[in-house]
Motif scaffolding. Sequence first.
Motif, PDB file in Angstrom:
ATOM      1  N   ILE A  55      42.789  26.578  37.102  1.00  0.00           N
ATOM      2  CA  ILE A  55      42.975  26.629  38.557  1.00  0.00           C
ATOM      3  C   ILE A  55      43.272  28.044  39.041  1.00  0.00           C
ATOM      4  CG2 ILE A  55      43.711  24.247  38.794  1.00  0.00           C
ATOM      5  CD1 ILE A  55      46.597  25.284  38.900  1.00  0.00           C
ATOM      6  N   PHE A  56      43.740  28.922  38.113  1.00  0.00           N
ATOM      7  CA  PHE A  56      44.004  30.311  38.481  1.00  0.00           C
ATOM      8  C   PHE A  56      43.763  31.172  37.259  1.00  0.00           C
ATOM      9  CE2 PHE A  56      46.940  33.922  38.452  1.00  0.00           C
ATOM     10  CZ  PHE A  56      46.559  34.558  39.612  1.00  0.00           C
ATOM     11  N   PHE A  57      43.075  32.301  37.448  1.00  0.00           N
ATOM     12  CA  PHE A  57      42.861  33.232  36.348  1.00  0.00           C
ATOM     13  C   PHE A  57      42.796  34.640  36.901  1.00  0.00           C
ATOM     14  CE2 PHE A  57      39.985  35.515  33.332  1.00  0.00           C
ATOM     15  CZ  PHE A  57      40.883  35.572  32.292  1.00  0.00           C
ATOM     16  N   ASN A  58      43.672  35.523  36.416  1.00  0.00           N
ATOM     17  CA  ASN A  58      43.701  36.920  36.810  1.00  0.00           C
ATOM     18  C   ASN A  58      43.183  37.729  35.623  1.00  0.00           C
ATOM     19  OD1 ASN A  58      44.333  39.552  37.545  1.00  0.00           O
ATOM     20  ND2 ASN A  58      46.242  38.960  38.570  1.00  0.00           N
ATOM     21  N   SER A  59      41.926  38.157  35.694  1.00  0.00           N
ATOM     22  CA  SER A  59      41.316  38.848  34.562  1.00  0.00           C
ATOM     23  C   SER A  59      41.899  40.238  34.359  1.00  0.00           C
ATOM     24  CB  SER A  59      39.804  38.931  34.748  1.00  0.00           C
ATOM     25  OG  SER A  59      39.511  39.618  35.952  1.00  0.00           O
ATOM     26  N   SER A  60      42.372  40.889  35.428  1.00  0.00           N
ATOM     27  CA  SER A  60      42.933  42.233  35.268  1.00  0.00           C
ATOM     28  C   SER A  60      44.285  42.197  34.539  1.00  0.00           C
ATOM     29  CB  SER A  60      43.087  42.910  36.627  1.00  0.00           C
ATOM     30  OG  SER A  60      44.005  42.181  37.423  1.00  0.00           O
ATOM     31  N   LYS A  61      45.080  41.163  34.772  1.00  0.00           N
ATOM     32  CA  LYS A  61      46.373  41.048  34.086  1.00  0.00           C
ATOM     33  C   LYS A  61      46.295  40.202  32.828  1.00  0.00           C
ATOM     34  CE  LYS A  61      49.223  41.930  38.083  1.00  0.00           C
ATOM     35  NZ  LYS A  61      50.373  41.525  38.868  1.00  0.00           N
ATOM     36  N   GLY A  62      45.264  39.369  32.698  1.00  0.00           N
ATOM     37  CA  GLY A  62      45.028  38.637  31.462  1.00  0.00           C
ATOM     38  C   GLY A  62      45.796  37.340  31.308  1.00  0.00           C
ATOM     39  N   TYR A  63      46.070  36.652  32.393  1.00  0.00           N
ATOM     40  CA  TYR A  63      46.742  35.359  32.285  1.00  0.00           C
ATOM     41  C   TYR A  63      46.206  34.416  33.350  1.00  0.00           C
ATOM     42  CZ  TYR A  63      49.626  36.256  36.394  1.00  0.00           C
ATOM     43  OH  TYR A  63      50.046  36.481  37.665  1.00  0.00           O
ATOM     44  N   GLY A  64      46.546  33.134  33.200  1.00  0.00           N
ATOM     45  CA  GLY A  64      46.130  32.147  34.173  1.00  0.00           C
ATOM     46  C   GLY A  64      46.863  30.841  33.965  1.00  0.00           C
ATOM     47  N   PHE A  65      46.441  29.819  34.731  1.00  0.00           N
ATOM     48  CA  PHE A  65      47.062  28.499  34.636  1.00  0.00           C
ATOM     49  C   PHE A  65      45.987  27.434  34.558  1.00  0.00           C
ATOM     50  CE2 PHE A  65      50.342  31.081  36.546  1.00  0.00           C
ATOM     51  CZ  PHE A  65      51.462  30.686  35.850  1.00  0.00           C
ATOM     52  N   ILE A  66      46.264  26.422  33.749  1.00  0.00           N
ATOM     53  CA  ILE A  66      45.365  25.292  33.587  1.00  0.00           C
ATOM     54  C   ILE A  66      46.058  24.056  34.154  1.00  0.00           C
ATOM     55  CG2 ILE A  66      44.192  23.797  31.930  1.00  0.00           C
ATOM     56  CD1 ILE A  66      44.111  26.162  30.014  1.00  0.00           C
ATOM     57  N   LYS A  67      45.333  23.305  34.979  1.00  0.00           N
ATOM     58  CA  LYS A  67      45.840  22.031  35.497  1.00  0.00           C
ATOM     59  C   LYS A  67      45.453  20.955  34.494  1.00  0.00           C
ATOM     60  CE  LYS A  67      47.175  18.972  38.627  1.00  0.00           C
ATOM     61  NZ  LYS A  67      48.549  18.737  38.897  1.00  0.00           N
ATOM     62  N   SER A  68      46.444  20.412  33.800  1.00  0.00           N
ATOM     63  CA  SER A  68      46.191  19.398  32.781  1.00  0.00           C
ATOM     64  C   SER A  68      45.865  18.069  33.445  1.00  0.00           C
ATOM     65  CB  SER A  68      47.416  19.244  31.881  1.00  0.00           C
ATOM     66  OG  SER A  68      47.238  18.179  30.995  1.00  0.00           O
ATOM     67  N   LEU A  69      44.831  17.392  32.951  1.00  0.00           N
ATOM     68  CA  LEU A  69      44.444  16.097  33.517  1.00  0.00           C
ATOM     69  C   LEU A  69      45.337  14.972  33.016  1.00  0.00           C
ATOM     70  CD1 LEU A  69      40.568  16.445  33.219  1.00  0.00           C
ATOM     71  CD2 LEU A  69      41.991  16.874  35.211  1.00  0.00           C
ATOM     72  N   THR A  70      45.876  15.114  31.796  1.00  0.00           N
ATOM     73  CA  THR A  70      46.693  14.044  31.222  1.00  0.00           C
ATOM     74  C   THR A  70      48.171  14.190  31.557  1.00  0.00           C
ATOM     75  OG1 THR A  70      46.866  15.295  29.169  1.00  0.00           O
ATOM     76  CG2 THR A  70      45.110  13.659  29.311  1.00  0.00           C
ATOM     77  N   MET A  71      48.657  15.419  31.676  1.00  0.00           N
ATOM     78  CA  MET A  71      50.091  15.630  31.873  1.00  0.00           C
ATOM     79  C   MET A  71      50.461  15.882  33.323  1.00  0.00           C
ATOM     80  SD  MET A  71      50.806  17.881  28.413  1.00  0.00           S
ATOM     81  CE  MET A  71      51.885  18.957  29.226  1.00  0.00           C
ATOM     82  N   ASP A  72      49.505  16.079  34.204  1.00  0.00           N
ATOM     83  CA  ASP A  72      49.754  16.341  35.628  1.00  0.00           C
ATOM     84  C   ASP A  72      50.693  17.513  35.854  1.00  0.00           C
ATOM     85  OD1 ASP A  72      48.068  14.308  36.395  1.00  0.00           O
ATOM     86  OD2 ASP A  72      49.664  12.806  36.427  1.00  0.00           O
ATOM     87  N   GLU A  73      50.475  18.599  35.124  1.00  0.00           N
ATOM     88  CA  GLU A  73      51.259  19.805  35.371  1.00  0.00           C
ATOM     89  C   GLU A  73      50.425  21.027  35.037  1.00  0.00           C
ATOM     90  OE1 GLU A  73      54.295  20.692  32.090  1.00  0.00           O
ATOM     91  OE2 GLU A  73      54.278  18.516  32.213  1.00  0.00           O
ATOM     92  N   ASN A  74      50.863  22.180  35.554  1.00  0.00           N
ATOM     93  CA  ASN A  74      50.162  23.436  35.312  1.00  0.00           C
ATOM     94  C   ASN A  74      50.718  24.069  34.049  1.00  0.00           C
ATOM     95  OD1 ASN A  74      48.864  22.959  37.694  1.00  0.00           O
ATOM     96  ND2 ASN A  74      50.186  24.277  38.901  1.00  0.00           N
ATOM     97  N   ILE A  75      49.816  24.538  33.182  1.00  0.00           N
ATOM     98  CA  ILE A  75      50.214  25.120  31.905  1.00  0.00           C
ATOM     99  C   ILE A  75      49.717  26.554  31.848  1.00  0.00           C
ATOM    100  CG2 ILE A  75      50.034  24.913  29.400  1.00  0.00           C
ATOM    101  CD1 ILE A  75      49.497  21.886  29.943  1.00  0.00           C
ATOM    102  N   PHE A  76      50.600  27.460  31.489  1.00  0.00           N
ATOM    103  CA  PHE A  76      50.293  28.887  31.402  1.00  0.00           C
ATOM    104  C   PHE A  76      49.396  29.154  30.195  1.00  0.00           C
ATOM    105  CE2 PHE A  76      51.304  32.952  29.417  1.00  0.00           C
ATOM    106  CZ  PHE A  76      51.064  33.825  30.447  1.00  0.00           C
ATOM    107  N   PHE A  77      48.488  30.131  30.335  1.00  0.00           N
ATOM    108  CA  PHE A  77      47.727  30.606  29.177  1.00  0.00           C
ATOM    109  C   PHE A  77      47.512  32.105  29.286  1.00  0.00           C
ATOM    110  CE2 PHE A  77      44.290  29.908  32.166  1.00  0.00           C
ATOM    111  CZ  PHE A  77      43.402  30.933  31.910  1.00  0.00           C
TER     112      PHE A  77
END
Length: 150
Positions: A93-115
Amino acid sequence: MARSNETFNKKEKEKKRLKKQLEKKEKTAERKNNSSKGKSLEDMMAYIDENGNITTTRPTNNVPKVISAKDIVIGVPRQTAEEDEPLKKGEIIFFNSSKGYGFIKSLTMDENIFFHVNNLEFQAKEHDKVTFLVEKGPKGLTAVNIVKAD
């Protein structure tokens, strides 16, 4: 004419001192009236009931409960796995390529997970469908082994 030796400040200090003396006398009189001297031993006794509460009445049932050592649990019970399938599905749902991180919206857990970009195995962009594993990081859940879903 001579001035009076008593100033306003001296009068106020004297009033405060007399007030303190009066309060002290009242407190001592109250303590004398409420003292526990002269009470019988039975009046001073306190009892503990079967639930561990302090009462003034003597318990009628003096038979202690029998507790098995197996019933006593010390510590925290083991946590069970949330799901049998460790591989999760989600969407970036969010990815900042210049800083190298983002967030994934999990379909099973209903929460945002950092990567972090180091955990990606492809060139990512927002709204990509992915599969990933979840690990406990220093600041919360972190997605690792992120692969683009087909």
